[in-house]
Design a protein around this motif. Structure first.
Motif, PDB file in Angstrom:
ATOM      1  N   GLN A  36       9.871  27.554 -12.599  1.00  0.00           N
ATOM      2  CA  GLN A  36       8.645  27.991 -11.940  1.00  0.00           C
ATOM      3  C   GLN A  36       7.513  26.988 -12.158  1.00  0.00           C
ATOM      4  OE1 GLN A  36       8.602  30.828 -10.121  1.00  0.00           O
ATOM      5  NE2 GLN A  36       6.533  30.425  -9.416  1.00  0.00           N
ATOM      6  N   ASN A  78       3.366  32.027 -12.094  1.00  0.00           N
ATOM      7  CA  ASN A  78       3.528  32.017 -10.640  1.00  0.00           C
ATOM      8  C   ASN A  78       2.471  31.154  -9.969  1.00  0.00           C
ATOM      9  OD1 ASN A  78       5.763  33.378  -9.579  1.00  0.00           O
ATOM     10  ND2 ASN A  78       4.854  35.376  -9.962  1.00  0.00           N
ATOM     11  N   SER A  98       8.305  23.762 -10.282  1.00  0.00           N
ATOM     12  CA  SER A  98       8.570  23.954  -8.843  1.00  0.00           C
ATOM     13  C   SER A  98       9.874  23.272  -8.432  1.00  0.00           C
ATOM     14  CB  SER A  98       7.397  23.416  -8.008  1.00  0.00           C
ATOM     15  OG  SER A  98       6.195  24.071  -8.341  1.00  0.00           O
ATOM     16  N   ASN A  99      10.882  23.420  -9.264  1.00  0.00           N
ATOM     17  CA  ASN A  99      12.181  22.814  -8.982  1.00  0.00           C
ATOM     18  C   ASN A  99      13.266  23.719  -9.545  1.00  0.00           C
ATOM     19  OD1 ASN A  99      14.623  21.074  -9.335  1.00  0.00           O
ATOM     20  ND2 ASN A  99      13.268  19.514  -8.500  1.00  0.00           N
ATOM     21  N   LYS A 100      14.203  24.112  -8.704  1.00  0.00           N
ATOM     22  CA  LYS A 100      15.242  25.058  -9.086  1.00  0.00           C
ATOM     23  C   LYS A 100      16.341  24.449  -9.942  1.00  0.00           C
ATOM     24  CE  LYS A 100      13.915  28.997  -7.557  1.00  0.00           C
ATOM     25  NZ  LYS A 100      13.723  30.113  -8.522  1.00  0.00           N
ATOM     26  N   GLY A 118       2.800  27.432 -10.656  1.00  0.00           N
ATOM     27  CA  GLY A 118       3.917  26.876  -9.900  1.00  0.00           C
ATOM     28  C   GLY A 118       3.556  26.510  -8.474  1.00  0.00           C
ATOM     29  N   LEU A 119       2.453  27.049  -7.964  1.00  0.00           N
ATOM     30  CA  LEU A 119       2.010  26.742  -6.605  1.00  0.00           C
ATOM     31  C   LEU A 119       1.180  25.469  -6.521  1.00  0.00           C
ATOM     32  CD1 LEU A 119       1.038  30.347  -5.428  1.00  0.00           C
ATOM     33  CD2 LEU A 119       3.101  29.062  -4.863  1.00  0.00           C
ATOM     34  N   ASP A 159      11.816  34.345  -5.443  1.00  0.00           N
ATOM     35  CA  ASP A 159      11.367  33.358  -6.419  1.00  0.00           C
ATOM     36  C   ASP A 159      10.184  33.814  -7.267  1.00  0.00           C
ATOM     37  OD1 ASP A 159      13.277  31.542  -5.618  1.00  0.00           O
ATOM     38  OD2 ASP A 159      12.018  30.708  -4.042  1.00  0.00           O
TER      39      ASP A 159
END
Length: 335
Positions: A61, A193, A64-66, A196-197, A251
């Motif tokens: 998160q 959250n 910003s990378n899974k 992460g944006l 997510d």
């Protein structure tokens, strides 16, 4: 319910046969095995599954990378390096002393990794974890060199491969540190959250970007280090579990945190039971079982993400073409 059933069943799986009837009959020898070995092992398994999964979710998160996790973010390698430093500088160190060294090294290693990827101009979804893997290999290489140089290979071997065979009462309690750290992750889930944006988005909402990023990475690193000190290195859990849960739950970290923790506990528990029964009466390290299953799932997730990414690009192109046909559409207008 699945977790409860598996947890109850795992208490009676092992080299020494223990049945509920024998325990109810009051066999003191079996009760000693149950309380000193089986129950601590179950609690360590649950804490490992929950902790590593939540740590991976936090890192994904914030970055910003899974594909970022304690495995691909050099956190596990850094914790091992910290344990080696404790063994070198404090040969008679206690478990708590090694934990402090592991905490410090894991936190610093994770910060360096994130600091480095923040300065990359080209941040491909696959490139970021590859950079983390290479960084982790560098740390692992330095760790191996120092271990060979000072003849500490045998002493370090317990933390290179994850296993629960040595978990007994009195030697696993540090893993309980994952519980307050996971609770802290729940408290700051909304902040993670927002961070992460992006930095600008966080500033617009009045969220201190650097402070929350610092806090989240520290929580993830401390969770990982507390598990590595007790169990050893277990790869892929923090990478696979959050991705699988996100496929069904989305997510948003607050909406998936509970599911990620529970599924992580189930995944590690299943792998642990497989490792105990596949070549009974011997036991396979859980790192081997998780590594095999994790590699297969990771490849599948990789292809899934790449395929969905291409679909999004195609849909975006088609949408742009359709917008161009809208009459009287001013430049910059959103149809």
């Amino acid at each position: 319910m699945v977790l409860l059933v598996l947890a109850a069943g795992s208490l009676f799986v092992g080299v020494i046969d223990i049945t509920p009837g024998e325990l109810m009959a009051g066999d003191l020898h079996l009760w000693e095995i149950f309380l000193l070995s089986r129950l601590p092992r179950l609690l360590a398994v649950l804490c490992t599954g929950v902790g590593m999964s939540v740590a991976g979710l936090i890192m994904q998160q914030l970055c910003s990378n899974k594909f970022v996790s304690p495995t691909t973010g050099a956190t596990i390698s850094s914790a091992q390096f910290g344990i080696l430093l404790a063994l070198l500088f404090m040969p008679s160190s206690t478990l708590w002393s090694r934990t402090i060294f592991a905490f410090a090294a894991a936190i610093v290693g994770t910060w360096i990794f994130v600091w480095f990827i923040q300065r990359l101009q080209f941040k491909d979804v696959v490139m970021v974890p590859l950079v983390g893997i290479m960084f982790g290999n560098v740390i692992g290489g330095v760790t191996s060199y120092l271990a060979y140089r000072y003849e500490m290979t045998q002493a370090l071997s317990s933390w290179l491969v994850g296993h629960f065979s040595m978990v007994v009462k009195g030697r696993y309690e540090i893993v309980w540190l994952t519980v307050p750290l996971v609770i802290l992750a729940f408290v700051f889930a909304n902040h993670f959250n927002i961070v992460g944006l992006g930095k600008d988005f966080s500033k617009n909402l009045g969220v201190p970007y650097q402070l929350v990023l610092f806090l989240g990475l520290t929580i993830a690193a401390m969770i990982t280090a507390s598990i590595v000190v007790v169990v050893g290195a277990i790869s892929y859990i923090g990478l696979i579990v959050p991705n699988v849960v996100a496929m069904y739950k989305g997510d948003k970290i607050r909406g998936t945190l509970v599911d990620t923790a529970l599924f992580g506990a189930i995944f590690v528990l299943v792998c642990d039971v497989i490792g105990r029964v596949v070549i009974l009466p011997y036991e396979l390290p859980i790192e081997l079982i998780v590594g095999i299953l994790g590699s297969l799932i990771f490849i599948g997730l990789l292809f899934y993400r790449l395929k969905n990414g291409r679909k999004s690009i195609r849909l975006g192109s088609a949408g742009a073409g359709a917008c161009a046909t809208v009459p009287n559409l001013k430049r910059g207008e959103n149809p």
